[in-house]
Design an enzyme around this catalytic site. Structure first.
Site, PDB file in Angstrom:
ATOM      1  N   GLY A  13       0.826  -1.218   0.000  1.00 60.96           N
ATOM      2  CA  GLY A  13       0.000   0.000   0.000  1.00 60.96           C
ATOM      3  C   GLY A  13       0.851   1.256   0.000  1.00 60.96           C
ATOM      4  O   GLY A  13       0.485   2.273   0.584  1.00 60.96           O
ATOM      5  N   ALA A  14       2.009   1.187  -0.692  1.00 54.24           N
ATOM      6  CA  ALA A  14       2.995   2.273  -0.581  1.00 54.24           C
ATOM      7  C   ALA A  14       2.966   3.245  -1.748  1.00 54.24           C
ATOM      8  O   ALA A  14       3.860   4.072  -1.883  1.00 54.24           O
ATOM      9  CB  ALA A  14       4.395   1.683  -0.415  1.00 54.24           C
ATOM     10  N   ARG A  16       1.092   5.646  -1.886  1.00 56.66           N
ATOM     11  CA  ARG A  16       0.827   6.966  -1.292  1.00 56.66           C
ATOM     12  C   ARG A  16       0.801   6.839   0.237  1.00 56.66           C
ATOM     13  O   ARG A  16       0.992   5.734   0.784  1.00 56.66           O
ATOM     14  CB  ARG A  16      -0.501   7.500  -1.799  1.00 56.66           C
ATOM     15  CG  ARG A  16      -1.681   6.653  -1.390  1.00 56.66           C
ATOM     16  CD  ARG A  16      -2.991   7.290  -1.809  1.00 56.66           C
ATOM     17  NE  ARG A  16      -4.080   6.746  -1.017  1.00 56.66           N
ATOM     18  CZ  ARG A  16      -5.211   6.285  -1.535  1.00 56.66           C
ATOM     19  NH1 ARG A  16      -5.398   6.314  -2.839  1.00 56.66           N
ATOM     20  NH2 ARG A  16      -6.162   5.822  -0.753  1.00 56.66           N
ATOM     21  N   VAL A  66      -3.067  -7.663  -1.805  1.00 53.36           N
ATOM     22  CA  VAL A  66      -2.561  -8.389  -0.630  1.00 53.36           C
ATOM     23  C   VAL A  66      -3.568  -9.404  -0.087  1.00 53.36           C
ATOM     24  O   VAL A  66      -3.188 -10.279   0.694  1.00 53.36           O
ATOM     25  CB  VAL A  66      -2.111  -7.432   0.506  1.00 53.36           C
ATOM     26  CG1 VAL A  66      -0.966  -6.545   0.051  1.00 53.36           C
ATOM     27  CG2 VAL A  66      -3.280  -6.611   1.058  1.00 53.36           C
ATOM     28  N   SER A 144      -3.847   0.416  14.612  1.00 53.97           N
ATOM     29  CA  SER A 144      -4.464   1.749  14.665  1.00 53.97           C
ATOM     30  C   SER A 144      -4.990   1.983  16.073  1.00 53.97           C
ATOM     31  O   SER A 144      -5.337   1.026  16.785  1.00 53.97           O
ATOM     32  CB  SER A 144      -5.642   1.798  13.682  1.00 53.97           C
ATOM     33  OG  SER A 144      -6.433   2.953  13.905  1.00 53.97           O
ATOM     34  N   TYR A 156     -13.099  -2.343  10.899  1.00 60.18           N
ATOM     35  CA  TYR A 156     -11.718  -1.839  10.931  1.00 60.18           C
ATOM     36  C   TYR A 156     -11.090  -2.058  12.314  1.00 60.18           C
ATOM     37  O   TYR A 156      -9.945  -2.493  12.435  1.00 60.18           O
ATOM     38  CB  TYR A 156     -11.762  -0.356  10.566  1.00 60.18           C
ATOM     39  CG  TYR A 156     -10.440   0.339  10.431  1.00 60.18           C
ATOM     40  CD1 TYR A 156      -9.670   0.209   9.267  1.00 60.18           C
ATOM     41  CD2 TYR A 156      -9.974   1.179  11.439  1.00 60.18           C
ATOM     42  CE1 TYR A 156      -8.461   0.888   9.136  1.00 60.18           C
ATOM     43  CE2 TYR A 156      -8.778   1.863  11.308  1.00 60.18           C
ATOM     44  CZ  TYR A 156      -8.028   1.723  10.153  1.00 60.18           C
ATOM     45  OH  TYR A 156      -6.835   2.406  10.026  1.00 60.18           O
ATOM     46  N   ALA A 159     -10.314  -5.696  12.826  1.00 59.11           N
ATOM     47  CA  ALA A 159      -9.134  -6.080  12.027  1.00 59.11           C
ATOM     48  C   ALA A 159      -7.863  -5.541  12.673  1.00 59.11           C
ATOM     49  O   ALA A 159      -6.854  -6.258  12.765  1.00 59.11           O
ATOM     50  CB  ALA A 159      -9.271  -5.549  10.601  1.00 59.11           C
ATOM     51  N   LYS A 160      -7.909  -4.294  13.141  1.00 58.73           N
ATOM     52  CA  LYS A 160      -6.690  -3.683  13.687  1.00 58.73           C
ATOM     53  C   LYS A 160      -6.318  -4.271  15.049  1.00 58.73           C
ATOM     54  O   LYS A 160      -5.138  -4.306  15.406  1.00 58.73           O
ATOM     55  CB  LYS A 160      -6.852  -2.157  13.759  1.00 58.73           C
ATOM     56  CG  LYS A 160      -6.872  -1.485  12.392  1.00 58.73           C
ATOM     57  CD  LYS A 160      -5.649  -1.840  11.544  1.00 58.73           C
ATOM     58  CE  LYS A 160      -5.361  -0.836  10.436  1.00 58.73           C
ATOM     59  NZ  LYS A 160      -4.261  -1.277   9.550  1.00 58.73           N
TER      60      LYS A 160
HETATM   61  P1  NAP Z   1      -4.121   5.402   2.169  1.00 56.15           P
HETATM   62  O1  NAP Z   1      -3.586   6.770   1.909  1.00 56.15           O
HETATM   63  O2  NAP Z   1      -5.559   5.141   1.860  1.00 56.15           O
HETATM   64  O3  NAP Z   1      -3.213   4.345   1.372  1.00 56.15           O
HETATM   65  C1  NAP Z   1      -3.494   2.976   1.422  1.00 56.15           C
HETATM   66  C2  NAP Z   1      -2.903   2.312   0.202  1.00 56.15           C
HETATM   67  O4  NAP Z   1      -3.190   0.883   0.286  1.00 56.15           O
HETATM   68  C3  NAP Z   1      -3.492   2.819  -1.122  1.00 56.15           C
HETATM   69  O5  NAP Z   1      -2.470   3.090  -2.036  1.00 56.15           O
HETATM   70  C4  NAP Z   1      -4.370   1.638  -1.562  1.00 56.15           C
HETATM   71  O6  NAP Z   1      -4.490   1.500  -2.955  1.00 56.15           O
HETATM   72  C5  NAP Z   1      -3.574   0.459  -1.012  1.00 56.15           C
HETATM   73  N1  NAP Z   1      -4.390  -0.744  -0.970  1.00 56.15           N
HETATM   74  C6  NAP Z   1      -5.700  -0.870  -0.618  1.00 56.15           C
HETATM   75  N2  NAP Z   1      -6.102  -2.136  -0.737  1.00 56.15           N
HETATM   76  C7  NAP Z   1      -5.043  -2.861  -1.171  1.00 56.15           C
HETATM   77  C8  NAP Z   1      -4.850  -4.217  -1.494  1.00 56.15           C
HETATM   78  N3  NAP Z   1      -5.844  -5.114  -1.394  1.00 56.15           N
HETATM   79  N4  NAP Z   1      -3.628  -4.617  -1.932  1.00 56.15           N
HETATM   80  C9  NAP Z   1      -2.622  -3.718  -2.064  1.00 56.15           C
HETATM   81  N5  NAP Z   1      -2.739  -2.408  -1.765  1.00 56.15           N
HETATM   82  C10 NAP Z   1      -3.942  -1.970  -1.329  1.00 56.15           C
HETATM   83  O7  NAP Z   1      -3.922   4.953   3.687  1.00 56.15           O
HETATM   84  P2  NAP Z   1      -2.954   5.530   4.836  1.00 56.15           P
HETATM   85  O8  NAP Z   1      -3.681   6.579   5.572  1.00 56.15           O
HETATM   86  O9  NAP Z   1      -1.597   5.802   4.294  1.00 56.15           O
HETATM   87  O10 NAP Z   1      -2.912   4.252   5.809  1.00 56.15           O
HETATM   88  C11 NAP Z   1      -1.903   3.261   5.710  1.00 56.15           C
HETATM   89  C12 NAP Z   1      -2.107   2.218   6.801  1.00 56.15           C
HETATM   90  O11 NAP Z   1      -2.084   2.869   8.077  1.00 56.15           O
HETATM   91  C13 NAP Z   1      -3.441   1.479   6.721  1.00 56.15           C
HETATM   92  O12 NAP Z   1      -3.277   0.155   7.136  1.00 56.15           O
HETATM   93  C14 NAP Z   1      -4.299   2.247   7.711  1.00 56.15           C
HETATM   94  O13 NAP Z   1      -5.363   1.457   8.187  1.00 56.15           O
HETATM   95  C15 NAP Z   1      -3.278   2.571   8.780  1.00 56.15           C
HETATM   96  N6  NAP Z   1      -3.642   3.721   9.619  1.00 56.15           N
HETATM   97  C16 NAP Z   1      -3.777   4.970   9.077  1.00 56.15           C
HETATM   98  C17 NAP Z   1      -4.125   6.046   9.910  1.00 56.15           C
HETATM   99  C18 NAP Z   1      -4.262   7.454   9.396  1.00 56.15           C
HETATM  100  O14 NAP Z   1      -4.634   8.324  10.198  1.00 56.15           O
HETATM  101  N7  NAP Z   1      -3.989   7.747   8.144  1.00 56.15           N
HETATM  102  C19 NAP Z   1      -4.337   5.826  11.270  1.00 56.15           C
HETATM  103  C20 NAP Z   1      -4.211   4.534  11.769  1.00 56.15           C
HETATM  104  C21 NAP Z   1      -3.849   3.489  10.942  1.00 56.15           C
HETATM  105  P3  NAP Z   1      -5.772   2.155  -3.725  1.00 56.15           P
HETATM  106  O15 NAP Z   1      -5.552   3.604  -3.701  1.00 56.15           O
HETATM  107  O16 NAP Z   1      -5.685   1.558  -5.102  1.00 56.15           O
HETATM  108  O17 NAP Z   1      -6.982   1.714  -2.945  1.00 56.15           O
END
Ligand code: NAP
Length: 256
Positions: A13-14, A16, A66, A144, A156, A159-160
């Protein structure tokens, strides 16, 4: 000398968000990086951005889902073939499908479980055979603060919290093979994921970020670099006596 010289790091998921910041940080510290994301061209673009911004960096992009076992196996094999090995795995890919329980569909449940929990299981299972063989590996799972409970996020949150159980169990199973398994549980971090939440809550992105900053003791919202820094420590050899742990990186939000 970087902490990750000679290492290969895979971040899911890298394309972005937190995953991109983490992959970039590994590259800055000397690792060759593989960006795994759903869409191969977004993953390749992200890899190019890293190669362009970090002098001497080696980065590749791989399209994979994934939550699909065959896709995961193929992705790990490509990493090993194209980058010559694998030493670090960050299970970061994520989605949200928020809804109150009575409106939550089975699809909302299955999709979220499939990416966060099954995804971490499949990726780690595929990587561990290389880690065990070389008696070295680092696994980092993204949990999370929502693991502790968050209205509208039954899927969510479950899962977390599941990720935390997976992390502890794999810490026990894989420790004897030189493999550390830890988790980071971010609080609010400004990314596209949280921007989308603002839209769902009918708030401006700016107001939503400010409200989250006001809600924690350090009175600022998190940036992707805050998470990348914690991950870069936990996956380094300096942290080799730490395993099975979940580190909350949340500006103190969960302190009460
Ligand atoms: P994000 O900006 O939405 O980025 C997530 C990335 O994962 C996207 O590029 C997405 O691709 C990709 N993805 C989704 N489903 C996938 C799959 N089945 N296989 C491969 N890649 C996949 O999320 P983020 O905010 O950076 O969060 C990253 C992680 O941190 C996540 O696990 C999230 O739950 C956790 N987290 C985030 C926060 C926060 O405040 N941001 C807080 C707590 C935990 P698409 O764009 O194509 O869907």
């Amino acid at each position: 000398m970087g902490r990750y010289d000679g290492r290969v790091a895979v971040v899911t998921g890298a394309a972005r968000g937190l995953g991109f910041a983490t992959a970039e940080r590994f590259a800055q510290e000397g690792a060759a990086v593989a960006i795994v994301d759903l869409d191969e061209s977004s993953a390749a673009d992200a890899a190019t951005r890293i190669s362009d911004s970090v002098s001497g960096a080696r980065a590749i992009g791989i399209g994979a889902n994934v939550s699909d076992a065959a896709s995961v196996e193929a992705a790990i094999e490509r990493v090993v073939t194209e980058l010559g090995g694998i030493h670090v795995l960050v299970n970061n890919a994520g989605i949200t499908r928020d809804n109150l329980l009575f409106k939550m569909t089975e699809d909302d449940w299955d999709l979220v479980m499939g990416v966060h929990l099954k995804g971490a299981f499949l990726m780690t299972r595929a990587a561990q055979k290389h880690f065990v063989e070389q008696k070295y590996g680092k696994v980092l799972n993204l949990s999370s603060t929502s693991a502790l409970g968050n209205r509208g996020q039954a899927n969510y949150s479950a899962a977390k919290m599941g990720v935390q159980g997976l992390t502890r169990t794999l810490g026990i199973e894989l420790g004897p093979f030189g493999i550390n398994v830890n988790a980071v549980a971010p609080g609010f971090i400004a990314t596209e994921m949280t921007d989308a939440t603002a839209v769902r809550l009918k708030m401006s992105v700016e107001d939503f970020r400010q409200a989250n900053a006001d809600a924690n003791p350090v009175r600022r919202f998190g940036e992707p670099g805050d998470i990348a820094a914690a991950i870069a420590f936990l996956c380094s050899d300096e942290a080799s006596y730490i395993t099975g742990q979940t580190l909350y990186v949340d500006g103190g939000f969960t302190l009460g």
